[in-house]
Design a protein around this motif. Structure first.
Motif, mmCIF file in Angstrom:
data_model
loop_
_atom_site.group_PDB
_atom_site.id
_atom_site.type_symbol
_atom_site.label_atom_id
_atom_site.label_comp_id
_atom_site.label_asym_id
_atom_site.label_seq_id
_atom_site.Cartn_x
_atom_site.Cartn_y
_atom_site.Cartn_z
ATOM 1 N N HIS A 63 -4.128 -4.348 6.836
ATOM 2 C CA HIS A 63 -5.387 -3.613 6.990
ATOM 3 C C HIS A 63 -5.195 -2.406 7.916
ATOM 4 C CE1 HIS A 63 -9.710 -3.021 7.251
ATOM 5 N NE2 HIS A 63 -9.542 -2.851 8.552
ATOM 6 N N ILE A 64 -5.658 -1.240 7.471
ATOM 7 C CA ILE A 64 -5.641 -0.043 8.313
ATOM 8 C C ILE A 64 -7.075 0.392 8.613
ATOM 9 C CG2 ILE A 64 -4.997 2.393 8.440
ATOM 10 C CD1 ILE A 64 -2.486 1.708 6.874
ATOM 11 N N TYR A 65 -7.929 0.474 7.582
ATOM 12 C CA TYR A 65 -9.335 0.825 7.787
ATOM 13 C C TYR A 65 -10.175 0.182 6.695
ATOM 14 C CZ TYR A 65 -8.535 4.421 4.201
ATOM 15 O OH TYR A 65 -8.208 5.080 3.046
ATOM 16 N N THR A 66 -11.458 0.102 6.931
ATOM 17 C CA THR A 66 -12.386 -0.456 5.956
ATOM 18 C C THR A 66 -13.171 0.686 5.324
ATOM 19 O OG1 THR A 66 -12.602 -2.471 7.259
ATOM 20 C CG2 THR A 66 -14.322 -2.049 5.616
ATOM 21 N N PRO A 67 -12.949 0.909 4.025
ATOM 22 C CA PRO A 67 -13.689 1.987 3.355
ATOM 23 C C PRO A 67 -15.179 1.656 3.276
ATOM 24 C CG PRO A 67 -11.861 1.189 2.008
ATOM 25 C CD PRO A 67 -12.024 0.236 3.149
ATOM 26 N N PRO A 68 -16.027 2.663 3.412
ATOM 27 C CA PRO A 68 -17.466 2.419 3.288
ATOM 28 C C PRO A 68 -17.822 1.967 1.869
ATOM 29 C CG PRO A 68 -17.019 4.596 4.222
ATOM 30 C CD PRO A 68 -15.719 4.039 3.758
ATOM 31 N N ALA A 69 -18.544 0.871 1.774
ATOM 32 C CA ALA A 69 -18.921 0.324 0.464
ATOM 33 C C ALA A 69 -19.740 1.321 -0.352
ATOM 34 C CB ALA A 69 -19.691 -0.977 0.648
ATOM 35 N N ALA A 70 -20.505 2.161 0.318
ATOM 36 C CA ALA A 70 -21.355 3.136 -0.377
ATOM 37 C C ALA A 70 -20.546 4.188 -1.132
ATOM 38 C CB ALA A 70 -22.282 3.828 0.620
ATOM 39 N N ASN A 119 -9.732 2.279 -0.750
ATOM 40 C CA ASN A 119 -8.705 1.341 -0.283
ATOM 41 C C ASN A 119 -8.238 1.714 1.111
ATOM 42 O OD1 ASN A 119 -8.107 -0.144 -2.957
ATOM 43 N ND2 ASN A 119 -7.994 2.012 -3.506
ATOM 44 N N GLY A 120 -8.196 0.750 1.999
ATOM 45 C CA GLY A 120 -7.774 1.019 3.366
ATOM 46 C C GLY A 120 -6.587 0.194 3.813
ATOM 47 N N ASP A 121 -5.808 -0.294 2.861
ATOM 48 C CA ASP A 121 -4.635 -1.086 3.223
ATOM 49 C C ASP A 121 -3.392 -0.205 3.311
ATOM 50 O OD1 ASP A 121 -2.999 -1.455 0.471
ATOM 51 O OD2 ASP A 121 -5.154 -1.432 0.094
ATOM 52 N N SER A 122 -2.345 -0.736 3.907
ATOM 53 C CA SER A 122 -1.139 0.052 4.202
ATOM 54 C C SER A 122 -0.468 0.623 2.959
ATOM 55 C CB SER A 122 -0.139 -0.800 4.987
ATOM 56 O OG SER A 122 0.147 -2.005 4.279
ATOM 57 N N ARG A 123 -0.327 -0.173 1.916
ATOM 58 C CA ARG A 123 0.364 0.340 0.729
ATOM 59 C C ARG A 123 -0.471 1.400 0.026
ATOM 60 N NH1 ARG A 123 0.143 -4.853 -3.422
ATOM 61 N NH2 ARG A 123 -2.122 -4.829 -3.635
ATOM 62 N N SER A 124 -1.810 1.249 0.045
ATOM 63 C CA SER A 124 -2.684 2.261 -0.561
ATOM 64 C C SER A 124 -2.628 3.560 0.208
ATOM 65 C CB SER A 124 -4.133 1.765 -0.599
ATOM 66 O OG SER A 124 -4.262 0.647 -1.426
ATOM 67 N N VAL A 125 -2.707 3.473 1.519
ATOM 68 C CA VAL A 125 -2.676 4.675 2.346
ATOM 69 C C VAL A 125 -1.342 5.400 2.153
ATOM 70 C CG1 VAL A 125 -2.676 5.540 4.723
ATOM 71 C CG2 VAL A 125 -4.359 3.828 4.010
ATOM 72 N N LEU A 126 -0.244 4.651 2.112
ATOM 73 C CA LEU A 126 1.068 5.267 1.889
ATOM 74 C C LEU A 126 1.117 5.950 0.524
ATOM 75 C CD1 LEU A 126 4.042 5.796 2.631
ATOM 76 C CD2 LEU A 126 4.565 3.552 1.624
ATOM 77 N N LEU A 127 0.828 5.194 -0.518
ATOM 78 C CA LEU A 127 0.933 5.719 -1.881
ATOM 79 C C LEU A 127 0.028 6.926 -2.105
ATOM 80 C CD1 LEU A 127 1.846 5.600 -4.866
ATOM 81 C CD2 LEU A 127 0.005 3.944 -5.234
ATOM 82 N N PHE A 128 -1.250 6.786 -1.826
ATOM 83 C CA PHE A 128 -2.200 7.831 -2.191
ATOM 84 C C PHE A 128 -2.140 9.042 -1.263
ATOM 85 C CE2 PHE A 128 -4.026 3.844 -3.931
ATOM 86 C CZ PHE A 128 -3.705 4.109 -5.254
ATOM 87 N N SER A 129 -1.770 8.843 -0.012
ATOM 88 C CA SER A 129 -1.622 10.011 0.860
ATOM 89 C C SER A 129 -0.371 10.804 0.495
ATOM 90 C CB SER A 129 -1.619 9.615 2.337
ATOM 91 O OG SER A 129 -0.550 8.752 2.630
ATOM 92 N N VAL A 130 0.713 10.125 0.131
ATOM 93 C CA VAL A 130 1.928 10.842 -0.282
ATOM 94 C C VAL A 130 1.689 11.573 -1.598
ATOM 95 C CG1 VAL A 130 4.319 10.549 -1.084
ATOM 96 C CG2 VAL A 130 3.547 9.389 0.994
ATOM 97 N N ILE A 131 1.071 10.909 -2.567
ATOM 98 C CA ILE A 131 0.804 11.559 -3.861
ATOM 99 C C ILE A 131 -0.156 12.738 -3.676
ATOM 100 C CG2 ILE A 131 -0.252 11.236 -6.138
ATOM 101 C CD1 ILE A 131 2.534 10.019 -5.955
#
Length: 189
Positions: A63-70, A119-131
């Motif tokens: 877990h890195i952050y919690t995205p707002p449900a809205a 998504n606020g998990d580590s693999r999502s943040v890595l993948l989507f920020s790099v892309i």
């Protein structure tokens, strides 16, 4: 996570190579021929993509952050828009191509941002920020390599625009349908 990082490095490196090292690319084509270069390029892209998918699926997210449900539904709409922009690159004359110099890369950037909003998990943040970062750098380097942008001529009618929206919607529907198969993550609406 190592496979994911390796896949992203291959993906980014191979995609940026033609625009950053245009002279080197041309010397390789001269040496091995265009068909061989395209084949090697395609194999590297596929290898990078396979490593990204395998790395994603085998990584334990933290877990890195919690995205707002809205933001979930607006972000899903952004994904649909990203597919429409992505598809616009393959149509010769559309209004989107008159507005955006790099519709495909813009679509990738919107897709990455949408996923970071959901998504606020580590693999999502890595993948989507790099892309996302890669798509921005690619837009800059390709624009620099090609020089001034010459907008395409105004399209006749709305046929191309309607067709690209239909294809973009169909592809986004396929992506939603197969999302769990590729990522291991089911979509909840």
């Amino acid at each position: 996570m190592e496979l994911l990082i390796a896949g992203l490095m291959i993906w980014v490196g191979v995609h940026l190579f033609p625009s950053v090292f245009a002279n080197r690319r041309q010397s390789i084509i001269t040496r091995v021929g265009n068909a061989a270069y395209q084949g090697i390029f395609a194999l590297c892209i596929v290898a990078g993509l396979v490593l990204i998918v395998l790395g994603w699926r085998s990584s334990m997210p933290s877990h890195i952050y919690t995205p707002p449900a809205a933001l979930r539904h607006p972000a899903m709409l952004l994904v649909v828009i990203s597919f429409i922009f992505f598809v616009a690159a393959y149509f010769p004359a559309t209004r989107i191509k008159r507005f955006l110099r790099h519709p495909q890369l813009t679509g990738v950037l919107i897709w990455a941002i949408a996923h970071l909003l959901m998504n606020g998990d580590s693999r999502s943040v890595l993948l989507f920020s790099v892309i996302g970062a890669w798509s921005l750098v690619a837009m800059f380097t390709i624009s620099r390599r090609h020089g001034e942008w010459m907008k395409p001529s105004k399209p006749d009618g709305w046929g191309q625009d309607i067709a690209l929206i239909a294809v973009g919607l169909a592809l986004s529907e396929l992506a939603f349908y197969f999302h769990e198969f590729f990522t291991g993550v089911p979509l909840t609406i």
